[in-house]
Design an enzyme around this catalytic site. Sequence first.
Site, mmCIF file in Angstrom:
data_model
loop_
_atom_site.group_PDB
_atom_site.id
_atom_site.type_symbol
_atom_site.label_atom_id
_atom_site.label_comp_id
_atom_site.label_asym_id
_atom_site.label_seq_id
_atom_site.Cartn_x
_atom_site.Cartn_y
_atom_site.Cartn_z
ATOM 1 N N GLU A 7 0.820 -1.211 0.000
ATOM 2 C CA GLU A 7 0.000 0.000 0.000
ATOM 3 C C GLU A 7 0.851 1.257 0.000
ATOM 4 O OE1 GLU A 7 -3.438 2.177 2.724
ATOM 5 O OE2 GLU A 7 -3.437 0.012 2.471
ATOM 6 N N ASP A 106 -3.079 -2.581 3.033
ATOM 7 C CA ASP A 106 -3.393 -2.658 4.460
ATOM 8 C C ASP A 106 -4.629 -3.538 4.667
ATOM 9 O OD1 ASP A 106 -1.277 -1.123 5.228
ATOM 10 O OD2 ASP A 106 -2.419 0.715 5.564
ATOM 11 N N ASP A 108 -7.654 -3.580 5.547
ATOM 12 C CA ASP A 108 -8.948 -2.955 5.773
ATOM 13 C C ASP A 108 -9.609 -2.683 4.430
ATOM 14 O OD1 ASP A 108 -7.591 -0.769 4.739
ATOM 15 O OD2 ASP A 108 -7.486 0.323 6.631
ATOM 16 N N TYR A 331 -0.619 -2.792 13.451
ATOM 17 C CA TYR A 331 -1.396 -1.966 12.514
ATOM 18 C C TYR A 331 -2.377 -1.070 13.269
ATOM 19 C CZ TYR A 331 -4.574 -0.839 8.685
ATOM 20 O OH TYR A 331 -5.354 -0.192 7.763
ATOM 21 N N ARG A 333 -4.814 1.219 12.213
ATOM 22 C CA ARG A 333 -6.147 1.593 11.726
ATOM 23 C C ARG A 333 -7.150 0.464 11.945
ATOM 24 N NH1 ARG A 333 -5.840 5.949 7.618
ATOM 25 N NH2 ARG A 333 -3.698 6.725 7.617
#
Length: 724
Positions: A7, A106, A108, A331, A333
């Site tokens: 990312e 990532d 998500d 991580y 988030r």
Amino acid sequence: MHLYIAEKPSLGRAIAAALPQPQQKGQGWIRCGNGSSAVTVSWCIGHLLEPAEPASYNPAWKNWRADQLPMFPEKWQLTPKTGVAAQLNVLKSLIRKASEITHAGDPDREGQLLVDEVIRYVGTDAPVRRLLINDLTPAAVAKALKQTRDNRDFLRLSASALARQRADWLYGLNLTRFYTLLYQTKGQQGVYSVGRVQTPVLGLVVKRDQHIEQFQPQDFFPLEAHFHGMEEDSDTRTFSARWVPGEDYQHLLDSENRLLDRSAAEQIAAAVEGRPGKICESRFRDRSEPPPLPLSLSALQIEAGRLFRMAAKDVLDTAQSLYERHQLITYPRSDSRYLPLEHYNQRQQVISAVGKVDTDLAEACNTADLQRKTAAWNDKKVDAHHAIIPTSRSSAGATLSGKEAQIYNLISRYYLMQFAADAIHREGKLGVTLGDHLFRTSETAVLQLGWKALELKLRDAKAKSEKPALPRLGTGDPVLCDGTQVLQQKTQPAKHFTDATLLAAMTNIARFVDDPELRKTLRETDGLGTEATRAAILETLFKRDYLFRDGRHIRASDKGKTLINALPDSVSKPDRTAVWEATLEAIHRGEAQPQQFLDSLKQEIQGFVGCPAPLVPDAAEVTTSPDAPHCPKCRAGMVERKGKFGAFYACGRYPGCKGTRPLEDHSPEDGSSQKPVPCPFCFSPLVRRKSKKGWFWGCSSFPACRQTVNDVNGKPDLPAKPAI
């Protein structure tokens, strides 16, 4: 060639470090290993592509015109973002050569989409695997590299992200243009931005501010009575209890069951003072409280806002630095507060690392109970990512800043709490009946701190004095009322939002929804926005001058209040927007279809922009006289003012507009005494002007808009049906 697409560059470097050596570095890529087994690592820089601007679909959509709304693209397009074309070209070349691709965005929704959209944009027949990394330490990355999955397993996650992206385009661009154009017809300037999430968040702040401004304090009268046990062998310590309103007094209470009538309180006090009663309720126990779960991003932002008064974006940026630069946390988030069971095996290394990085926690690390396993370790509640916790890295890449040290310490405390004993509370409740009246009291105290020893306290928090322990009386024991006291207190309005309380409101949005069925549904969702976007949403509202900071409080500006007061409830309230967020989650789970979601949204937008008379406040309403003209510059209403040369008219939008005109006995020839007429091209107000050839009407936005209209008997010659 096997291609890894990360990312961002930092993640790409972490992946390359865990792959076979040596490394060969190029512009935007790293080759790892030699010969036929060599692999290439490249990366995005966030989103390399973005939804195309309206003019890309239809040249007529370039200009903001109400007759072109709504804008619904027939076929969606993506365009390269400004400033990242070089990296996009690197990926194009590598993807076309790749025989196998590993998606390393990532873990998500957005991380899934931004790599997927690049792969789709370039096009390839190569198989795609999915790599999920929560921890950038070399050991964790190496382990993740062995556990890749088929990227097709994440199609629904990508579909939900794409639906969110397109919904934001449809909703934001259409409604922003619609309400901006409407405001221009009323003499207002600037862009009135409307967003699927940002507008309901602004609505929360506006409604809170208005509640505080309109709040009228009321006196209320709590009644306290003092009792002691009457039997010789009973515990005769005195205690105080509060009167509990019965059915006969409901008409004297406010919505929070507070007694508003002093005379009624005094009558009850006189009726019970010196009278015997009996214990009707008695309960004493020691209650154990398990530690709170480790932190998600929202929980971290709320706690850091409360304890350190850090803005949400500062917390996210600091956590991102701890993750990427220092590799000290996992991580950041994440929306999860649970941990996978396999992570339990690393507890000793993680705790040891915490003690070395943060010496203030060294003692807590040494006394941690490594045999303890709390409810936080639960594979069933862990999806793509887990709670934010420290990594096993025992030193930072550089000296931590003050904010970095605070956030690392806070995350580490919540992790160490999982290896501390439960807190033990002493709790007691007594109820007393005296005639027709009921009094209640309670006690609570911490007997054993347990994990609470790791809790951080606010520096300016006032220490609460502990209530004296209640006498150990049993149900049916007689007591005597020694005296009473009628107190007088004032109701208090809710407090203005802070970063912490506004984030908490966005996360637990169901509390602000009136519909009970909808509120029940929303409790199962993550609220307004996502873990990764809430900080950015708040920053956007500040940048657009909808919100401002008043010390530690967040307030709505006049511009923000004006917009919210003009919008329909379905736009400014969180109900519908939060349901959309729940629908996106349903798409992720395969329980809803993206196209149905977007089709439903288009119908809503069509309804909004098709409204014949939206409730937009008219700037002319600020005039003090119905005969006052409109501003010759912006056509807003004017007010009469006095200066050193006498009375004159000034624009009601001053200081935003500094238009003036003298007081005249006759109607102004420039047409400013008439109701504003919108420009047929951009919908700013028209102004009557005179040239060598006579009178005509020109756009007040000149020279940005050069539209002109013929003058007929002092009025603009427009078609019978205006564009709006």
